[in-house]
Design a protein around this motif. Structure first.
Motif, PDB file in Angstrom:
ATOM      1  N   ARG A 122       0.831  -1.211   0.000  1.00 20.12           N
ATOM      2  CA  ARG A 122       0.000   0.000   0.000  1.00 20.12           C
ATOM      3  C   ARG A 122       0.863   1.258   0.000  1.00 20.12           C
ATOM      4  O   ARG A 122       0.719   2.155   0.842  1.00 20.12           O
ATOM      5  N   LEU A 123       1.740   1.317  -0.977  1.00 18.66           N
ATOM      6  CA  LEU A 123       2.606   2.469  -1.157  1.00 18.66           C
ATOM      7  C   LEU A 123       1.821   3.772  -1.145  1.00 18.66           C
ATOM      8  O   LEU A 123       2.266   4.785  -0.591  1.00 18.66           O
ATOM      9  N   GLU A 124       0.627   3.741  -1.745  1.00 27.44           N
ATOM     10  CA  GLU A 124      -0.171   4.965  -1.858  1.00 27.44           C
ATOM     11  C   GLU A 124      -0.532   5.553  -0.505  1.00 27.44           C
ATOM     12  O   GLU A 124      -0.641   6.776  -0.344  1.00 27.44           O
ATOM     13  N   ARG A 125      -0.715   4.693   0.479  1.00 28.07           N
ATOM     14  CA  ARG A 125      -1.100   5.200   1.795  1.00 28.07           C
ATOM     15  C   ARG A 125       0.040   5.976   2.441  1.00 28.07           C
ATOM     16  O   ARG A 125      -0.171   7.009   3.088  1.00 28.07           O
ATOM     17  N   PHE A 126       1.248   5.477   2.296  1.00 26.06           N
ATOM     18  CA  PHE A 126       2.393   6.179   2.858  1.00 26.06           C
ATOM     19  C   PHE A 126       2.618   7.509   2.142  1.00 26.06           C
ATOM     20  O   PHE A 126       2.952   8.513   2.779  1.00 26.06           O
ATOM     21  N   LEU A 127       2.427   7.508   0.838  1.00 30.19           N
ATOM     22  CA  LEU A 127       2.607   8.751   0.092  1.00 30.19           C
ATOM     23  C   LEU A 127       1.519   9.770   0.439  1.00 30.19           C
ATOM     24  O   LEU A 127       1.763  10.977   0.481  1.00 30.19           O
ATOM     25  N   GLN A 128       0.331   9.280   0.715  1.00 28.06           N
ATOM     26  CA  GLN A 128      -0.757  10.181   1.102  1.00 28.06           C
ATOM     27  C   GLN A 128      -0.462  10.844   2.446  1.00 28.06           C
ATOM     28  O   GLN A 128      -0.863  11.978   2.700  1.00 28.06           O
ATOM     29  N   LEU A 129       0.262  10.145   3.309  1.00 30.13           N
ATOM     30  CA  LEU A 129       0.606  10.673   4.629  1.00 30.13           C
ATOM     31  C   LEU A 129       1.883  11.510   4.612  1.00 30.13           C
ATOM     32  O   LEU A 129       2.305  12.015   5.652  1.00 30.13           O
ATOM     33  N   SER A 130       2.496  11.637   3.455  1.00 30.01           N
ATOM     34  CA  SER A 130       3.774  12.341   3.352  1.00 30.01           C
ATOM     35  C   SER A 130       3.557  13.846   3.274  1.00 30.01           C
ATOM     36  O   SER A 130       2.852  14.342   2.393  1.00 30.01           O
ATOM     37  N   ALA A 131       4.178  14.557   4.202  1.00 39.42           N
ATOM     38  CA  ALA A 131       4.102  16.023   4.211  1.00 39.42           C
ATOM     39  C   ALA A 131       5.120  16.558   5.203  1.00 39.42           C
ATOM     40  O   ALA A 131       5.433  15.893   6.206  1.00 39.42           O
ATOM     41  N   GLY A 132       5.613  17.745   4.929  1.00 42.41           N
ATOM     42  CA  GLY A 132       6.544  18.362   5.868  1.00 42.41           C
ATOM     43  C   GLY A 132       7.835  17.592   6.017  1.00 42.41           C
ATOM     44  O   GLY A 132       8.506  17.718   7.039  1.00 42.41           O
ATOM     45  N   ARG A 133       8.179  16.809   4.986  1.00 44.79           N
ATOM     46  CA  ARG A 133       9.388  15.964   5.053  1.00 44.79           C
ATOM     47  C   ARG A 133       9.418  15.139   6.339  1.00 44.79           C
ATOM     48  O   ARG A 133      10.404  15.103   7.076  1.00 44.79           O
ATOM     49  N   ASN A 134       8.280  14.498   6.610  1.00 45.68           N
ATOM     50  CA  ASN A 134       8.121  13.739   7.849  1.00 45.68           C
ATOM     51  C   ASN A 134       8.828  12.396   7.837  1.00 45.68           C
ATOM     52  O   ASN A 134       9.077  11.818   8.890  1.00 45.68           O
ATOM     53  N   TRP A 135       9.154  11.885   6.650  1.00 49.65           N
ATOM     54  CA  TRP A 135       9.841  10.601   6.549  1.00 49.65           C
ATOM     55  C   TRP A 135      10.344  10.431   5.128  1.00 49.65           C
ATOM     56  O   TRP A 135      10.143  11.298   4.279  1.00 49.65           O
TER      57      TRP A 135
END
Length: 920
Positions: free
Chosen positions: A720-733
């Motif tokens: 579920r790569l898409e879920r991690f990318l959806q949560l990506s913001a502010g250079r959080n990871w």
């Protein structure tokens, strides 16, 4: 005598126990084994005397006498096992519940037998007493305002320890007057604080602890008893119920700071991110006990997902124990978890965390669980919320003793807490205190509980507070007069008013943000600067060779010796053909020899789900273990690898918590298949993705998620790569999908070598683990090399100037694309690999694209996942902005399921998407 129904049931139990004992004396509880042994000796003696013609034998050892003794033994067992069901633990109930099982008739006795003398070594060391006196004493011990559950425990030593302390309780001296007044202070601190907030901040949510103030008595008692038991730290987790009171009164968070969080001008005290509501925030402090000892107390920040913080606290505790060198007894750091009754019974993660408690890779020496049992969950009563008698029944699975105590009896709560910490320090096991209390208001202070529970609401409204009840008890005992109680009350009220004054003074001096100057130091910013992660090649060879060594007498499995190690030896000797698992081991080894630690946990990680890792060797005859990564150098970091329980949420939460207090350890959690990571989605959403933004808590947790479409169906294809990318913001990871072992090697080392801490999410391979082309050279990991966020096409079939199509991809599909291009001799297409999807290194991408000026209008994103999954929706706008044109798509069509269940369909879909990449 005709036996009553309850006694007939008990008689059946006795028969069953006796039958089991006859077969194997070790199969029954030690108490029963002792009784049956004496019973048979009595029968043998009776038979001998009767055989000799002794007429008095029938009088002294008759069957009637033996039957009576058995009923006495049964009564002991029943009170010890079931006394809690008749204990008066509910403060809203005027009296204890009736129990037919524990009545005189239910125990199988007649009124006449109450005057019989009993004498059994199973109680009071054989002291003779009347049956009535014994039953009254048992009722006082087991059916008072504390109920004990411990007979489910399978270890006789633990049962005996608990039984001795419980049954000797009547002989313990009353607490000193000073201690009794302390308990009132703790109750009044909570009550006064909550009432102050209720008056001053009308209508604001605070999730009051009113009705459960005895929680503070339990916490303070634990704290005061820690020094004599060798403990130095408490690490706590709790949800929002009572959290503000715990912060103010137990952790001593400055009142002016807490009041500022209620202010309309409140700005989160942080350097970046979004912050969180006041009843989710954590705090750390050092408390001084009455003995003068200092105890560190840390309350972990938490989300509203009530029990999600539990495994995080356990991981934090384990990390601190490692740092203090307390990895054997684990007595210096105490995990304390505060639960609600509905959550403890209803949240599956509670069971998962309990299951961690005795596992080698996750145990913390026992956790003290405090249940603030409001007897309601939001608006739901226990009858609708659980199928068990008690909310705590799930804890029986790990043989935890459970103490149910009336929350209106603070001295009983204090005694339970004292016994709990002593038990934890003696046996290194979990223990549960169920503080049965109530909730003065609704779920929050704006709710109206009478809408759904009118009877309970009326009962609570008429019920005096715990502090008021206990204050009256102390006055009756002459421990504290009314003037002394009033003085204590005023002292606490003055402290609260002083907090408001201090805040007003700070605001007058510093403006609307009086705490701006106390913000924590920020992490260095997330940059794309190259991190030197390469290693001198001869050192790599040395490490690679040590990973192949086993003790001389060690009998390694022939397949591992002939195939696994032989392939690695060939690779390290030639400097080529380093596969994924070997590159991982080299990365681990290099960090360990740098003095850092490495922890790897998850389902079947020692061997690896795909039999690729084998970081632990087993002797085929003895199963003795050999871990090459712990045999690299005399002075090296420690490598810890643990096969976990079959859980995602608890284990990932634990490992994440570990990272918070162990910054010098690379901590990797591996899912068995990436698809199963959604079992830990709460941990990912509430902690890993957002904790730095909400709570300023950085982490270097690394998630290894096997991902790739090989026709294995919808449950074994997508992390579920898409879920991690959806949560990506502010250079959080960082979210990555590598195509070479060398890239993996550098990324693991980069986690520990750059100047800041961020989680790393890796889509790890499956078929690529053994793909002949998915290998690296030692030179690609040698000194001077480093991680590449994007990899240009290194195998163009013509000059870059003639390329008219750019295919961008990530992960395994790259190899399918290269194979298709070679087979079809396509010379006008370049294949670019995005190794790190987030943060996307746009400047590097622009530089690479400049090589292909004729391809600007034909950029294609190729992925294996369906169009509504994978990276497409995340990356297409970014690529369009760079190219100035619409990005084309090559991949599977939209789907609600991650992958087809048919191998044949998979093959057709895969062939089409690869072909489309060169034609759309």
């Amino acid at each position: 005598m005709t036996a009553s129904v309850p006694f007939r049931a008990n008689s059946d139990l006795l028969d069953a126990q006796y039958t089991d004992w006859k077969k194997d004396p070790r199969s029954v509880d030690a108490t029963w084994a002792s009784f049956f042994e004496g019973f048979e000796l009595g029968l043998t003696e009776l038979a001998k005397r009767q055989a000799k013609g002794d007429a008095s034998a029938c009088e002294t050892l008759s069957e009637k006498t033996l039957n009576f003794r058995m009923r006495v033994t049964n009564a002991l067992l029943v009170f010890r096992s079931l006394g809690h069901i008749a204990a008066h633990v509910d403060p809203l109930s005027p009296s204890a519940p009736e129990s037919a099982t524990l009545s005189i008739e239910g125990l199988g006795f007649t009124q006449e037998e109450l005057n019989e003398e009993v004498k059994t070594h199973m109680f009071r060391n054989g002291q003779p007493m009347k049956l009535q006196a014994m039953l009254e004493e048992l009722r006082k011990i087991y059916c008072g305002t504390t109920g004990y559950e411990f007979m489910h425990i399978h270890t006789p030593e633990i049962q005996s320890w608990l039984m001795e302390r419980i049954e000797n309780r009547p002989f313990e001296p009353a607490p000193a007057n000073e201690q009794q007044v302390d308990a009132l202070r703790w109750l009044l601190e909570a009550e006064t604080f909550e009432r102050f907030l209720h008056r001053r901040y009308v209508g604001q949510k605070r999730f009051s602890v009113e009705g459960g103030e005895s929680l503070l008595v339990a916490l303070e008692t634990i704290l005061e008893n820690l020094p004599r038991l060798g403990a130095k730290e408490i690490i706590m987790g709790m949800a929002h119920r009572g959290r503000l009171s715990v912060l103010a009164n137990f952790l001593r968070k400055p009142l002016e700071s807490l009041f500022y969080e209620f202010s309309e001008n409140y700005v989160p005290n942080m350097v970046a991110g979004d912050g969180d509501v006041k009843y989710h925030l954590g705090f750390e402090t050092v408390r001084k006990t009455r003995s003068g000892d200092e105890i560190s107390v840390m309350l972990a920040p938490n989300p509203s997902h009530l029990e999600a913080v539990d495994p995080v606290v356990e991981g934090m505790a384990r990390a601190r124990q490692r740092l203090l060198g307390d990895t054997t007894e684990r007595k210096q750091v105490i995990p304390v978890l505060v639960h609600g009754d509905a959550a403890f019974a209803g949240q599956g993660i509670v069971t998962e965390v309990l299951n961690l408690s005795q596992l080698p890779g996750y145990r913390t020496g026992g956790t003290i669980h405090l249940v603030v049992n409001n007897q309601i969950g939001f608006t739901t009563l226990p009858a609708d919320a659980r199928s068990t008698r008690y909310c705590t029944d799930v804890a029986k699975m790990v043989d935890a003793p459970i103490i149910h105590v009336n929350g209106d009896c603070p001295l009983e709560v204090a005694h339970a807490a004292k016994m709990a910490i002593e038990f934890r320090q003696t046996f290194g096991r979990d223990v549960v205190i169920d503080i049965v209390c109530y909730r003065r208001y609704g779920h929050n202070e704006t709710d109206e509980p009478a809408f759904t529970q009118p009877n309970m609401a009326r009962s609570i409204a008429a019920h005096p507070s715990t502090a008021a009840i206990y204050r009256g008890v102390l006055q009756q005992r002459g421990v504290l007069d009314e003037a002394g109680a009033n003085a204590l009350q005023k002292e606490l009220e003055d402290e609260l008013e002083d907090g408001v004054k201090t805040l007003a003074e700070r605001e007058a001096t510093l403006g609307n943000n009086p705490y701006e100057g106390s913000m924590a130091e920020p992490q260095p910013p997330f940059t794309f600067g190259s991190v030197p992660t390469g290693i001198e090649e001869t050192s790599l060879k040395t490490l690679g060779e040590k990973l192949l060594q086993t003790p001389e007498t060690f009998r390694l499995h022939p397949t591992i010796a002939k195939r696994f190690l032989a392939a690695r030896k060939k690779a390290i000797d030639s400097g080529e053909g380093i596969d994924w698992a070997y590159a991982e081991s080299l990365a681990f080894a290099s960090l360990l020899t740098d003095g850092l630690g490495v922890r790897l946990s998850g389902q079947d990680v020692r061997r690896g789900t795909f039999s690729q890792r084998h970081c632990v060797f087993y002797d085929t005859e003895t199963r003795e273990r050999h871990i090459p990564l712990n045999n690299l150098a005399e002075e090296q970091g420690r490598f810890c690898v643990y096969n976990s329980l079959l859980s995602e949420a608890a284990v990932l939460g634990f490992d994440y918590g570990y990272t918070l207090l162990a910054p010098n350890v690379l901590i990797c959690w591996e899912a068995q298949f990436g698809d199963f990571v959604n079992g830990a989605q709460v941990i990912i959403d509430q902690f890993i993705a957002s904790a730095e933004s909400k709570w300023q808590r950085p982490s270097q947790i690394t998630l290894l998620l096997p991902h790739g479409y090989e026709g294995q169906g919808p449950e074994h294809s997508s992390a579920r790569l898409e879920r991690f990318l959806q949560l990506s913001a502010g250079r959080n990871w960082a979210v990555c999908n590598f195509t070479t072992p060398a890239q993996y090697f550098h990324a693991l080392r980069r986690q520990m070598k750059r100047g800041f801490r961020k989680p790393l999410i890796v889509m790890t391979p499956k078929s690529l683990l053994r793909h002949p082309k998915c290998v690296s050279k030692l030179s690609e990991m040698a000194e001077g090399t480093s991680f590449k966020e994007i990899i240009d096409d290194e195998n163009l079939m013509g000059p870059a100037e003639r390329v008219t199509r750019l295919i961008l991809c990530t992960g395994k599909v790259y190899y399918d694309l290269v194979e298709f291009r070679e087979q079809n001799k396509i010379k006008n297409a370049a294949i670019i690999r995005i190794e790190q999807l987030y943060p996307l290194h746009e400047e590097m991408l622009k530089e690479l694209m400049a090589r292909y000026p004729r391809a600007q209008k034909k950029w294609v994103w190729c992925q294996e996942e369906p169009r509504n999954m994978g990276a497409f929706n995340y990356i297409r706008n970014r690529l369009s902005e760079i190219s100035g044109h619409r990005v084309r798509y090559a991949g599977r069509e939209r789907s609600s399921s991650p992958a087809a269940g048919s191998k044949a369909i998979h093959v057709l879909e895969q062939a089409k998407l690869v072909e489309d990449a060169f034609s759309v």
